[in-house]
Motif scaffolding. Structure first.
Motif, PDB file in Angstrom:
ATOM      1  N   ILE A 195       0.748  -1.186  -0.416  1.00  0.00           N
ATOM      2  CA  ILE A 195       0.210   0.248  -0.191  1.00  0.00           C
ATOM      3  C   ILE A 195       1.020   1.560   0.074  1.00  0.00           C
ATOM      4  CG2 ILE A 195      -1.764   1.281   1.419  1.00  0.00           C
ATOM      5  CD1 ILE A 195      -3.103  -1.052   2.121  1.00  0.00           C
ATOM      6  N   GLY A 196       2.331   1.543   0.865  1.00  0.00           N
ATOM      7  CA  GLY A 196       2.141   2.222   0.598  1.00  0.00           C
ATOM      8  C   GLY A 196       3.430   2.375  -0.581  1.00  0.00           C
ATOM      9  N   GLU A 197       3.680   1.912  -1.217  1.00  0.00           N
ATOM     10  CA  GLU A 197       4.257   2.511  -2.829  1.00  0.00           C
ATOM     11  C   GLU A 197       3.685   2.584  -3.836  1.00  0.00           C
ATOM     12  OE1 GLU A 197       6.746  -0.415  -6.539  1.00  0.00           O
ATOM     13  OE2 GLU A 197       5.948  -1.386  -4.910  1.00  0.00           O
ATOM     14  N   ALA A 198       2.600   1.618  -3.649  1.00  0.00           N
ATOM     15  CA  ALA A 198       0.613   2.619  -4.656  1.00  0.00           C
ATOM     16  C   ALA A 198       0.734   4.139  -3.983  1.00  0.00           C
ATOM     17  CB  ALA A 198       0.123   1.574  -3.907  1.00  0.00           C
ATOM     18  N   ILE A 199       0.260   4.603  -2.637  1.00  0.00           N
ATOM     19  CA  ILE A 199      -0.012   5.540  -2.238  1.00  0.00           C
ATOM     20  C   ILE A 199       1.485   6.359  -2.354  1.00  0.00           C
ATOM     21  CG2 ILE A 199      -0.061   7.360   0.174  1.00  0.00           C
ATOM     22  CD1 ILE A 199      -1.152   4.936   1.115  1.00  0.00           C
ATOM     23  N   VAL A 200       3.246   6.478  -2.872  1.00  0.00           N
ATOM     24  CA  VAL A 200       3.710   6.872  -3.076  1.00  0.00           C
ATOM     25  C   VAL A 200       3.870   7.476  -4.802  1.00  0.00           C
ATOM     26  CG1 VAL A 200       6.470   6.849  -3.658  1.00  0.00           C
ATOM     27  CG2 VAL A 200       5.548   6.062  -1.422  1.00  0.00           C
ATOM     28  N   ARG A 201       3.372   6.248  -5.631  1.00  0.00           N
ATOM     29  CA  ARG A 201       3.371   6.369  -6.669  1.00  0.00           C
ATOM     30  C   ARG A 201       2.050   7.802  -7.788  1.00  0.00           C
ATOM     31  NH1 ARG A 201       6.184   2.482 -10.473  1.00  0.00           N
ATOM     32  NH2 ARG A 201       7.432   1.309  -8.861  1.00  0.00           N
ATOM     33  N   ALA A 202       0.945   7.187  -6.511  1.00  0.00           N
ATOM     34  CA  ALA A 202       0.019   7.888  -6.200  1.00  0.00           C
ATOM     35  C   ALA A 202       0.369   9.509  -6.487  1.00  0.00           C
ATOM     36  CB  ALA A 202      -1.325   7.825  -5.854  1.00  0.00           C
ATOM     37  N   PHE A 203       0.437  10.030  -5.416  1.00  0.00           N
ATOM     38  CA  PHE A 203       0.844  10.878  -4.847  1.00  0.00           C
ATOM     39  C   PHE A 203       2.092  11.748  -5.376  1.00  0.00           C
ATOM     40  CE2 PHE A 203       0.240  11.812  -0.204  1.00  0.00           C
ATOM     41  CZ  PHE A 203      -0.999  11.149  -0.145  1.00  0.00           C
ATOM     42  N   ILE A 211      -7.566   6.664   7.488  1.00  0.00           N
ATOM     43  CA  ILE A 211      -7.756   5.230   6.672  1.00  0.00           C
ATOM     44  C   ILE A 211      -8.196   3.595   6.794  1.00  0.00           C
ATOM     45  CG2 ILE A 211      -7.708   4.331   4.181  1.00  0.00           C
ATOM     46  CD1 ILE A 211      -6.006   6.871   3.275  1.00  0.00           C
ATOM     47  N   CYS A 212      -8.885   3.190   6.833  1.00  0.00           N
ATOM     48  CA  CYS A 212      -8.982   1.753   7.563  1.00  0.00           C
ATOM     49  C   CYS A 212      -8.883   1.055   6.324  1.00  0.00           C
ATOM     50  CB  CYS A 212     -10.200   2.348   8.019  1.00  0.00           C
ATOM     51  SG  CYS A 212     -10.368   2.946   9.850  1.00  0.00           S
ATOM     52  N   PRO A 213      -8.266   0.401   6.142  1.00  0.00           N
ATOM     53  CA  PRO A 213      -8.448  -0.386   4.967  1.00  0.00           C
ATOM     54  C   PRO A 213      -8.905  -1.821   5.813  1.00  0.00           C
ATOM     55  CG  PRO A 213      -6.037  -0.129   4.891  1.00  0.00           C
ATOM     56  CD  PRO A 213      -7.362   1.000   6.327  1.00  0.00           C
ATOM     57  N   GLY A 214     -10.262  -2.535   4.909  1.00  0.00           N
ATOM     58  CA  GLY A 214     -10.333  -3.715   5.001  1.00  0.00           C
ATOM     59  C   GLY A 214      -9.383  -5.100   4.436  1.00  0.00           C
ATOM     60  N   ARG A 215      -9.580  -6.357   3.863  1.00  0.00           N
ATOM     61  CA  ARG A 215      -7.923  -7.206   3.006  1.00  0.00           C
ATOM     62  C   ARG A 215      -8.053  -6.597   2.012  1.00  0.00           C
ATOM     63  NH1 ARG A 215     -11.023 -11.419   5.246  1.00  0.00           N
ATOM     64  NH2 ARG A 215      -9.147 -11.705   6.902  1.00  0.00           N
ATOM     65  N   ILE A 216      -6.785  -6.249   2.195  1.00  0.00           N
ATOM     66  CA  ILE A 216      -6.152  -5.195   0.657  1.00  0.00           C
ATOM     67  C   ILE A 216      -5.621  -6.806   0.191  1.00  0.00           C
ATOM     68  CG2 ILE A 216      -5.086  -3.969  -0.531  1.00  0.00           C
ATOM     69  CD1 ILE A 216      -7.573  -3.006   0.651  1.00  0.00           C
ATOM     70  N   HIS A 217      -5.208  -6.901  -1.615  1.00  0.00           N
ATOM     71  CA  HIS A 217      -4.637  -7.610  -1.947  1.00  0.00           C
ATOM     72  C   HIS A 217      -2.695  -7.231  -2.530  1.00  0.00           C
ATOM     73  CE1 HIS A 217      -3.681 -10.571  -5.443  1.00  0.00           C
ATOM     74  NE2 HIS A 217      -3.330 -10.863  -3.891  1.00  0.00           N
ATOM     75  N   THR A 218      -1.561  -7.587  -1.475  1.00  0.00           N
ATOM     76  CA  THR A 218      -0.975  -7.673  -0.788  1.00  0.00           C
ATOM     77  C   THR A 218      -0.032  -8.177  -0.648  1.00  0.00           C
ATOM     78  OG1 THR A 218      -0.497  -7.492   1.685  1.00  0.00           O
ATOM     79  CG2 THR A 218      -1.223  -4.868   0.031  1.00  0.00           C
ATOM     80  N   PRO A 219       0.982  -8.068  -1.221  1.00  0.00           N
ATOM     81  CA  PRO A 219       2.297  -9.258  -0.868  1.00  0.00           C
ATOM     82  C   PRO A 219       2.033 -10.375   0.648  1.00  0.00           C
ATOM     83  CG  PRO A 219       3.682  -7.954  -2.072  1.00  0.00           C
ATOM     84  CD  PRO A 219       2.154  -7.188  -0.883  1.00  0.00           C
ATOM     85  N   PHE A 220       2.087  -9.679   1.826  1.00  0.00           N
ATOM     86  CA  PHE A 220       1.105 -10.451   3.065  1.00  0.00           C
ATOM     87  C   PHE A 220       0.507 -11.025   2.450  1.00  0.00           C
ATOM     88  CE2 PHE A 220      -0.920 -10.373   7.102  1.00  0.00           C
ATOM     89  CZ  PHE A 220      -0.446 -10.950   7.446  1.00  0.00           C
ATOM     90  N   VAL A 221      -0.865 -10.271   2.145  1.00  0.00           N
ATOM     91  CA  VAL A 221      -1.558 -11.868   1.943  1.00  0.00           C
ATOM     92  C   VAL A 221      -1.322 -13.204   1.168  1.00  0.00           C
ATOM     93  CG1 VAL A 221      -4.282 -11.774   0.777  1.00  0.00           C
ATOM     94  CG2 VAL A 221      -4.103 -10.112   2.077  1.00  0.00           C
ATOM     95  N   ASP A 222      -0.625 -12.863   0.240  1.00  0.00           N
ATOM     96  CA  ASP A 222      -0.505 -14.211  -0.881  1.00  0.00           C
ATOM     97  C   ASP A 222       0.821 -14.686   0.412  1.00  0.00           C
ATOM     98  OD1 ASP A 222      -2.023 -13.006  -2.706  1.00  0.00           O
ATOM     99  OD2 ASP A 222      -0.101 -12.059  -4.172  1.00  0.00           O
ATOM    100  N   GLY A 223       1.555 -14.352   1.212  1.00  0.00           N
ATOM    101  CA  GLY A 223       2.561 -15.164   2.500  1.00  0.00           C
ATOM    102  C   GLY A 223       1.712 -15.463   3.280  1.00  0.00           C
ATOM    103  N   PHE A 224       1.063 -14.993   3.308  1.00  0.00           N
ATOM    104  CA  PHE A 224       0.508 -15.189   4.613  1.00  0.00           C
ATOM    105  C   PHE A 224      -0.349 -17.031   4.267  1.00  0.00           C
ATOM    106  CE2 PHE A 224      -3.660 -15.968   6.630  1.00  0.00           C
ATOM    107  CZ  PHE A 224      -3.502 -16.463   7.805  1.00  0.00           C
ATOM    108  N   ILE A 225      -0.747 -16.580   2.989  1.00  0.00           N
ATOM    109  CA  ILE A 225      -2.300 -17.579   2.262  1.00  0.00           C
ATOM    110  C   ILE A 225      -1.073 -18.775   2.317  1.00  0.00           C
ATOM    111  CG2 ILE A 225      -3.108 -18.838   0.448  1.00  0.00           C
ATOM    112  CD1 ILE A 225      -4.179 -16.157   0.517  1.00  0.00           C
TER     113      ILE A 225
END
Length: 257
Positions: free
Chosen positions: A18-26, A183-197
């Protein structure tokens, strides 16, 4: 609309997800972005990508759990770019466990990064913003800080604290021209989610991805880019009448499940 031209933004944990996405969007919206990340190589990679796309960016290695070094880094950003207009407190860590399975060391680790780390960034940023006549702070909380989610005892505790800090700063520094939202995200598809699964369900990865996706009423996980779009809005002048708000980006999970 939603231009960030002329703004300098400090984004913690901007080297991935999410941080990288925010950097690029800003950066696309014209902000000068400074990426703070414990992973110096990741922060540098994202900064270089922004520069190659025509934006302005810098990167700094930063352990937000260390108050003195964090203050030094943020003060250095202000000296280098002239000011700090936006702080995005995005860096954080996760933990899975309930009150009985969460060890004291786990609790301390979560507190050190997710709570104390946010406070360590808030203090120098608020000092700089108050002196320069205002600014915007955006804290990354979670719907886990607003509702019961299974096996997230320490993580939920930390995100509840982030929300409390958000309201406090918004109240205390409104007259200094500082807005503070979360901001209060729900479940966001990030590398953390993939790694957890992959770690917990190595033989059922596709099945579990679909199952986790469908826990959101909207029927899928969010994307980092969708969270970043909300961040752009909340940090833009178009949101100048919004402060002290916990903004859900959660596919309807908080209110519609």
């Amino acid at each position: 609309m939603f231009s960030l031209h002329g703004k300098t933004a400090v984004i913690t944990g901007g080297g991935s997800g999410i941080g990288e996405a925010i950097v690029r969007a800003f950066a696309r919206q014209g902000a000068t972005v400074e990426i703070l990340d414990l992973d110096e190589a990741a922060a540098s990679r994202v900064a270089e990508a922004v520069i190659q796309e025509g934006g302005q960016a810098g990167s700094s290695s930063c352990d937000i759990s260390d108050a003195a070094s964090t203050a030094q880094v943020i003060q250095g950003v202000a000296a280098r770019w002239g000011r700090v207009d936006i702080l995005v407190n995005n860096a954080g860590i996760a933990h899975v466990g309930n009150v009985l399975t969460t060890a004291e060391a786990d609790l301390d680790r979560i507190y050190r990064v997710n709570v104390k780390g946010v406070a360590n960034c808030l203090k120098p940023a608020v000092e700089i913003m108050a002196k320069q006549g205002g600014g915007v702070i955006l804290n990354m909380a979670s719907i886990a800080g607003q509702m019961g989610i299974g096996d997230r005892f320490a993580y939920s505790m930390s995100k509840g604290a982030v929300l409390a800090m958000t309201y406090s700063v918004a109240q205390d520094y409104m007259k200094q021209g500082i807005r503070c939202n979360a901001i209060c995200p729900g479940r966001i598809h990030t590398p953390f989610v993939d790694g957890f699964i992959a770690k917990n369900y190595p033989d059922r990865q596709a099945e579990m991805f679909e199952k986790l996706s469908k826990t959101q009423p909207i029927g899928r996980m969010g994307t980092p880019e969708e969270v970043a779009a909300a961040a752009v809005f909340l940090c833009s002048d178009e949101a100048s009448f919004i402060t002290g708000v916990a903004y859900p980006v959660d596919g309807g999970t908080l209110y519609l499940r």
